[in-house]
Design a protein around this motif. Sequence first.
Motif, PDB file in Angstrom:
ATOM      1  N   PHE A  42      51.854 -43.914 -28.730  1.00  0.00           N
ATOM      2  CA  PHE A  42      51.400 -44.574 -27.620  1.00  0.00           C
ATOM      3  C   PHE A  42      51.273 -43.360 -26.383  1.00  0.00           C
ATOM      4  N   ALA A  43      52.275 -42.659 -26.399  1.00  0.00           N
ATOM      5  CA  ALA A  43      52.410 -41.645 -25.334  1.00  0.00           C
ATOM      6  C   ALA A  43      51.331 -40.703 -25.449  1.00  0.00           C
ATOM      7  N   THR A  44      50.883 -40.256 -26.659  1.00  0.00           N
ATOM      8  CA  THR A  44      49.760 -39.468 -26.881  1.00  0.00           C
ATOM      9  C   THR A  44      48.641 -39.981 -26.637  1.00  0.00           C
ATOM     10  N   TYR A  45      48.481 -41.223 -26.849  1.00  0.00           N
ATOM     11  CA  TYR A  45      47.235 -41.994 -26.636  1.00  0.00           C
ATOM     12  C   TYR A  45      46.965 -42.031 -25.224  1.00  0.00           C
ATOM     13  N   ALA A  46      48.187 -42.469 -24.444  1.00  0.00           N
ATOM     14  CA  ALA A  46      47.739 -42.616 -22.812  1.00  0.00           C
ATOM     15  C   ALA A  46      47.463 -40.931 -22.251  1.00  0.00           C
ATOM     16  N   LEU A  47      48.224 -39.873 -22.818  1.00  0.00           N
ATOM     17  CA  LEU A  47      47.996 -38.489 -22.297  1.00  0.00           C
ATOM     18  C   LEU A  47      46.510 -38.064 -22.643  1.00  0.00           C
ATOM     19  N   ASN A  48      46.067 -38.112 -23.919  1.00  0.00           N
ATOM     20  CA  ASN A  48      44.635 -37.783 -24.263  1.00  0.00           C
ATOM     21  C   ASN A  48      43.523 -38.760 -23.565  1.00  0.00           C
ATOM     22  N   SER A  49      43.824 -39.974 -23.360  1.00  0.00           N
ATOM     23  CA  SER A  49      42.911 -40.552 -22.600  1.00  0.00           C
ATOM     24  C   SER A  49      42.734 -39.993 -21.275  1.00  0.00           C
ATOM     25  N   ALA A  50      44.103 -39.886 -20.478  1.00  0.00           N
ATOM     26  CA  ALA A  50      44.043 -39.438 -19.094  1.00  0.00           C
ATOM     27  C   ALA A  50      43.488 -38.106 -19.051  1.00  0.00           C
ATOM     28  N   ARG A  51      43.519 -37.145 -20.083  1.00  0.00           N
ATOM     29  CA  ARG A  51      43.038 -35.875 -20.196  1.00  0.00           C
ATOM     30  C   ARG A  51      41.211 -36.225 -20.181  1.00  0.00           C
ATOM     31  N   VAL A  52      40.676 -37.136 -20.710  1.00  0.00           N
ATOM     32  CA  VAL A  52      39.458 -37.302 -20.893  1.00  0.00           C
ATOM     33  C   VAL A  52      39.198 -37.675 -19.497  1.00  0.00           C
ATOM     34  N   MET A  53      39.742 -38.706 -18.691  1.00  0.00           N
ATOM     35  CA  MET A  53      39.491 -39.088 -17.487  1.00  0.00           C
ATOM     36  C   MET A  53      39.166 -37.862 -16.735  1.00  0.00           C
ATOM     37  N   ASP A  54      40.225 -37.131 -16.686  1.00  0.00           N
ATOM     38  CA  ASP A  54      40.124 -36.075 -15.721  1.00  0.00           C
ATOM     39  C   ASP A  54      38.942 -35.095 -16.094  1.00  0.00           C
ATOM     40  N   ALA A  55      38.707 -34.810 -17.389  1.00  0.00           N
ATOM     41  CA  ALA A  55      37.337 -33.924 -17.721  1.00  0.00           C
ATOM     42  C   ALA A  55      36.067 -34.594 -17.217  1.00  0.00           C
ATOM     43  N   GLU A  56      35.973 -36.081 -17.445  1.00  0.00           N
ATOM     44  CA  GLU A  56      34.821 -36.702 -17.037  1.00  0.00           C
ATOM     45  C   GLU A  56      34.820 -36.610 -15.536  1.00  0.00           C
ATOM     46  N   ARG A  57      35.795 -36.516 -14.523  1.00  0.00           N
ATOM     47  CA  ARG A  57      35.887 -36.391 -13.127  1.00  0.00           C
ATOM     48  C   ARG A  57      35.365 -34.904 -12.846  1.00  0.00           C
ATOM     49  N   GLN A  58      35.752 -33.872 -13.661  1.00  0.00           N
ATOM     50  CA  GLN A  58      35.398 -32.512 -13.538  1.00  0.00           C
ATOM     51  C   GLN A  58      33.844 -32.489 -13.671  1.00  0.00           C
ATOM     52  N   ILE A  59      33.135 -33.191 -14.854  1.00  0.00           N
ATOM     53  CA  ILE A  59      31.887 -33.216 -15.087  1.00  0.00           C
ATOM     54  C   ILE A  59      30.918 -33.786 -13.919  1.00  0.00           C
ATOM     55  N   SER A  60      31.454 -35.011 -13.472  1.00  0.00           N
ATOM     56  CA  SER A  60      30.891 -35.671 -12.300  1.00  0.00           C
ATOM     57  C   SER A  60      30.570 -34.845 -11.287  1.00  0.00           C
ATOM     58  N   ARG A  61      31.911 -34.096 -10.942  1.00  0.00           N
ATOM     59  CA  ARG A  61      31.914 -33.136  -9.653  1.00  0.00           C
ATOM     60  C   ARG A  61      31.020 -31.881  -9.909  1.00  0.00           C
ATOM     61  N   ASP A  62      31.208 -31.260 -10.996  1.00  0.00           N
ATOM     62  CA  ASP A  62      30.477 -30.012 -11.017  1.00  0.00           C
ATOM     63  C   ASP A  62      29.120 -30.045 -11.736  1.00  0.00           C
ATOM     64  N   GLY A  63      28.739 -31.158 -12.646  1.00  0.00           N
ATOM     65  CA  GLY A  63      27.509 -31.145 -13.285  1.00  0.00           C
ATOM     66  C   GLY A  63      27.852 -30.645 -14.895  1.00  0.00           C
ATOM     67  N   MET A  64      27.101 -31.173 -15.847  1.00  0.00           N
ATOM     68  CA  MET A  64      27.319 -30.971 -17.188  1.00  0.00           C
ATOM     69  C   MET A  64      26.929 -29.374 -17.436  1.00  0.00           C
ATOM     70  N   VAL A  65      26.172 -28.861 -16.627  1.00  0.00           N
ATOM     71  CA  VAL A  65      25.767 -27.400 -16.873  1.00  0.00           C
ATOM     72  C   VAL A  65      26.167 -26.651 -15.754  1.00  0.00           C
ATOM     73  N   LEU A  66      26.603 -25.388 -16.223  1.00  0.00           N
ATOM     74  CA  LEU A  66      27.292 -24.475 -14.955  1.00  0.00           C
ATOM     75  C   LEU A  66      26.497 -23.143 -15.355  1.00  0.00           C
ATOM     76  N   THR A  67      26.468 -22.564 -14.244  1.00  0.00           N
ATOM     77  CA  THR A  67      25.982 -20.760 -14.372  1.00  0.00           C
ATOM     78  C   THR A  67      27.175 -20.100 -14.819  1.00  0.00           C
ATOM     79  N   GLY A  68      26.976 -19.451 -16.125  1.00  0.00           N
ATOM     80  CA  GLY A  68      27.807 -18.591 -16.543  1.00  0.00           C
ATOM     81  C   GLY A  68      28.058 -17.162 -15.862  1.00  0.00           C
TER      82      GLY A  68
END
Length: 135
Positions: A42-68
Amino acid sequence: MIEEPEWAAEFGTDPQTTADASAVWQRATADRIVKPHEREAFATYALNSARVMDAERQISRDGMVLTGANGVPVKHPAITIINIYSAGIRALQNALGLNSYSAARNAAMVKNSGVEHDTSPATVAALKLVAGLDE
């Protein structure tokens, strides 16, 4: 009842991700009897879910495509994080009975085992669904 993990140990001082993990833990463990051997899952499920939410926030902030580094467009690295963690989340949902299909499947196995098990409202409802009984 099993105590909720200390999320700050996993996320440091990031209050949003810590709050996300806590919210997922609360939803996933509500109306359940979490056994000591299930706590890590259950802890791993919660951790993984929170990490996905954080990654989604990063994409929302930065966009799906970045300049390399060489100026060429590249996909956001958080997309890979989401894909990896999402597979684990789905597997844990199935194993822990956190979606309707796996809850019904797990309830059927309990019903057919002849052994007394979890009688939480969620499990009882799933057993009734499998048995074809209306609430």
